[in-house]
Design a protein around this motif. Structure first.
Motif, PDB file in Angstrom:
ATOM      1  N   HIS A 183       6.127  20.613   3.190  1.00 17.62           N
ATOM      2  CA  HIS A 183       6.422  20.265   4.414  1.00 17.62           C
ATOM      3  C   HIS A 183       5.632  18.920   4.905  1.00 17.62           C
ATOM      4  O   HIS A 183       4.630  18.839   4.415  1.00 17.62           O
ATOM      5  CB  HIS A 183       6.221  21.213   5.502  1.00 17.62           C
ATOM      6  N   SER A 222      13.111  27.028   3.939  1.00 13.96           N
ATOM      7  CA  SER A 222      11.774  27.610   3.195  1.00 13.96           C
ATOM      8  C   SER A 222      11.994  28.905   2.267  1.00 13.96           C
ATOM      9  O   SER A 222      11.140  29.483   1.651  1.00 13.96           O
ATOM     10  CB  SER A 222      10.894  27.830   4.415  1.00 13.96           C
ATOM     11  N   ASP A 270       8.722  30.531   8.494  1.00 16.53           N
ATOM     12  CA  ASP A 270       8.737  30.243   6.844  1.00 16.53           C
ATOM     13  C   ASP A 270       8.839  31.682   6.138  1.00 16.53           C
ATOM     14  O   ASP A 270       7.864  32.236   6.408  1.00 16.53           O
ATOM     15  CB  ASP A 270       8.027  29.034   6.574  1.00 16.53           C
ATOM     16  N   HIS A 329       8.882  16.823   1.850  1.00 13.93           N
ATOM     17  CA  HIS A 329       9.476  17.466   0.719  1.00 13.93           C
ATOM     18  C   HIS A 329       9.254  16.455  -0.575  1.00 13.93           C
ATOM     19  O   HIS A 329      10.181  16.399  -1.173  1.00 13.93           O
ATOM     20  CB  HIS A 329      10.727  17.933   1.023  1.00 13.93           C
ATOM     21  N   HIS A 358       9.550  33.138   2.171  1.00 18.72           N
ATOM     22  CA  HIS A 358       9.967  32.954   0.726  1.00 18.72           C
ATOM     23  C   HIS A 358      10.811  33.996   0.467  1.00 18.72           C
ATOM     24  O   HIS A 358      10.929  35.140   1.054  1.00 18.72           O
ATOM     25  CB  HIS A 358       8.705  32.929   0.163  1.00 18.72           C
ATOM     26  N   VAL A 394       9.123  21.974  -2.362  1.00 23.21           N
ATOM     27  CA  VAL A 394       9.076  22.573  -1.042  1.00 23.21           C
ATOM     28  C   VAL A 394       8.014  22.333  -0.413  1.00 23.21           C
ATOM     29  O   VAL A 394       6.726  22.972  -0.625  1.00 23.21           O
ATOM     30  CB  VAL A 394       9.370  24.028  -1.041  1.00 23.21           C
ATOM     31  N   MET A 429       3.683  28.977  -0.826  1.00 24.98           N
ATOM     32  CA  MET A 429       3.811  28.780   0.577  1.00 24.98           C
ATOM     33  C   MET A 429       2.655  28.030   1.000  1.00 24.98           C
ATOM     34  O   MET A 429       2.805  27.194   1.731  1.00 24.98           O
ATOM     35  CB  MET A 429       4.255  30.221   1.278  1.00 24.98           C
ATOM     36  N   SER A 473       2.740  24.518   0.060  1.00 22.03           N
ATOM     37  CA  SER A 473       3.903  23.584   0.738  1.00 22.03           C
ATOM     38  C   SER A 473       3.211  23.014   1.875  1.00 22.03           C
ATOM     39  O   SER A 473       3.877  22.085   2.565  1.00 22.03           O
ATOM     40  CB  SER A 473       5.144  24.685   0.784  1.00 22.03           C
ATOM     41  N   GLU A 509      13.623  20.803   7.467  1.00 26.75           N
ATOM     42  CA  GLU A 509      13.454  20.352   6.176  1.00 26.75           C
ATOM     43  C   GLU A 509      14.412  19.631   5.616  1.00 26.75           C
ATOM     44  O   GLU A 509      14.261  18.596   4.921  1.00 26.75           O
ATOM     45  CB  GLU A 509      13.193  21.725   5.358  1.00 26.75           C
TER      46      GLU A 509
END
Length: 543
Positions: free
Chosen positions: A432, A59, A249, A435, A251, A430, A511, A514, A85
């Motif tokens: 979850h 992540s 997670d 992907h 970034h 990205v 994020m 994602s 991931e």
């Protein structure tokens, strides 16, 4: 880097005996050979290095070796890392890549065997890890634990494959991580009695207390999107042996600024007991997961940090196995070149592919929540143009699209509130947990262009705003880069700020995006196969 024999002096923080004393630490061939308690002319503090008790390295959009370069600057020497991931994209070869790449730098990655690949049967992933694969992984000494068991309904209903995976971990004596947002009462008790020892998904204190009551340890999470520290931090003093700190997670721009050290500072500013705080990110994870990470004891590997004081907690130096890996805010780890693997075959799409015919009536709209992985489910009247449901930026109702990356398929389409874009679109591979490509935007053309930017680079993140566009290619499994981490952080920061100029009020819009396809977190999400009701654990209709 060569190991040196040396001596450090300062105020020594002993997290095992819970005391601080002046003295000297002697290091020989990467291990602590002597600790003497004596007067020293130094007010610096020597502590064990920090451990992130649960993180998906992917992540950060950086391969492990590059992640380590940034993390050590903040005093992190080790992670408990779920390679979930990359496992969803590449399976066991992906997990092996993470292990091998992580070995190339002085940092202690402790990977788990990802228990839920794919996370659900309601989405398309690139790989599957069954009981045989999990057994093979857990049999490896490099695999320290069974990663988060997200299929809590499977645990509660005694699903044969789920229970078999749990039994393998128990037979091999390896801890089992949990993932059970909102689970309380008798269901939580049964979930924990199955052998599951931790949970990082608590977002309220009553939920955390309920799980602690049944013997579960709580990982207090503060990442780029999910932020539960404020709700749970009082547990640090109330149940000090039952708490660890994690990011889950992170970034790249956030990792460049700080890591677990930021949570230490926040906890200390709140007045929590210093030893309780520091043990939550050193002693507790090391002993729970049986990590090969030093705790500043004679005979331990010299995994240490030096800080100036116990208030600002500025990390002056970081050591891993006696090697100095960061000093005065600068990483001393060199970047590592590696060879990317991927699993990406999606074809470009036209804007007609994401049109939604008007079927009359209200629509279900996902409500994204800032700082949370959970969503809400709204019922709103749609905006109609030429017989199609369209995004309505004035009401913050944007179109959400998930496009299968593994083979040609029609995209799934929904609508979302909370992103606040007034124009343009953003997209990411990205997403979850499988992907696939996820995109949100104010108009079909922008969304399509943002998706196609990712398709052209076989993975990455993108933004489209009128005639302007930008993307970051992520060639490793479509979710990571091997480029300089600080450079990636800077590019990501530019895209994050651009998204906010387009109107997004979210602290971490990419994020948050994602997680819009993360079906195991309620309440309403979108997979590449359709709109999903996380409470009923079944697909639902848009209208």
């Amino acid at each position: 880097m060569e190991k040196q024999n040396f001596e450090l002096e300062g105020q020594i923080v002993d997290v095992v005996s819970k005391r601080i004393f002046p003295g000297k630490v002697s290091i020989t061939d990467g291990r602590i050979t002597k600790i003497s308690e004596e007067y020293v002319d130094s007010n610096n503090y020597i502590l064990p290095g920090l451990v992130d008790a649960h993180i998906h390295v992917e992540s950060s959009m950086l391969i492990p070796s590059e992640f380590a370069r940034l993390a050590v600057v903040h005093g992190t020497v080790a992670t408990v890392s779920d390679p979930h991931e990359i496992a969803n994209v590449l399976g066991i070869p992906g997990v092996m890549f993470m292990i091998e790449n992580g070995r190339k730098v002085p940092f202690k990655f402790n990977f788990g065997a990802s228990s839920c690949v794919p996370a659900t049967a309601f989405e398309t992933a690139g790989a599957s890890l069954g009981v045989d694969e999990i057994t093979a992984l857990l049999s490896m000494p490099e695999i320290r634990y069974l990663s988060e068991m997200m299929n809590f309904p499977g645990v509660l209903h005694g699903d044969m494959e789920v229970m078999a995976k749990l039994e393998v971990a128990k037979r091999l004596g390896k801890p089992i991580d949990g993932h059970a947002p909102g689970l309380m009462g008798e269901d939580a008790k049964r979930y924990i009695e199955a052998g599951i020892t931790t949970d990082h998904e608590c977002f309220t204190k009553p939920e955390a207390l309920d799980k602690i009551k049944f013997g579960m340890k709580i990982l207090i999470r503060e990442g780029s999107a999910a932020k539960n520290f404020e709700a749970l931090c009082s547990l640090i003093d109330e149940y000090p042996e039952m708490v660890m700190l994690c990011s889950d997670d992170k970034h790249p721009n956030d990792l460049a600024e700080g890591h677990i050290n930021e949570l230490v500072v926040r906890a200390l500013k709140k007045g929590f007991d210093f030893m309780n705080v520091i043990r939550s990110c050193t002693y507790n994870p090391v002993t729970h997961y049986n990590l090969p990470v030093g705790l500043l004891q004679i005979g331990d590997p010299a995994d240490m940090i030096v800080v100036d004081d116990l208030i600002g907690f500025h990390v002056q130096a970081t050591y891993v196995d006696g090697l100095i890996v960061a000093e005065n805010g600068k990483t001393l780890i060199n970047s590592v070149a590696d060879f990317p693997s991927n699993n990406f075959t999606a074809d470009p799409i036209e804007s007609e592919a994401i049109q939604v015919p008007d079927l009359k009536g209200d629509i279900r709209v996902i409500k994204a929540l800032d700082g949370q992985l959970i969503t809400e489910s709204l019922r709103l009247s749609p905006k109609i143009a030429n017989g199609f449901v369209t995004a309505d930026p004035d009401r913050d109702i944007l179109k959400l699209v998930v496009k299968n990356r593994y083979y040609h398929a029609q995209p799934a389409i929904g609508f979302v509130s909370g992103f606040g874009l007034k124009q343009g679109a953003i997209a990411s591979c990205v997403a979850h947990d499988s992907h696939n490509i996820v995109a949100v935007g104010a108009d079909d053309e922008s969304i399509t262009r943002a998706i196609n930017l990712i398709i052209s680079s076989k993975g990455g993140i993108s933004i489209v705003d009128g005639d302007h566009e930008m993307s970051i290619p992520l060639p490793f499994a479509g979710i990571m880069s091997d480029q300089d981490g600080y450079g990636i952080a800077q590019l990501y920061q530019q895209m994050d700020e651009w998204t906010k100029r387009l109107g997004s009020p979210l602290r971490a819009p990419y994020m948050t995006l994602s997680f819009m396809a993360l079906l195991v977190i309620p309440y309403l999400k979108l997979s590449d196969k359709g709109l999903f009701d996380g409470e009923k654990f079944a697909f639902t209709s848009l209208f």
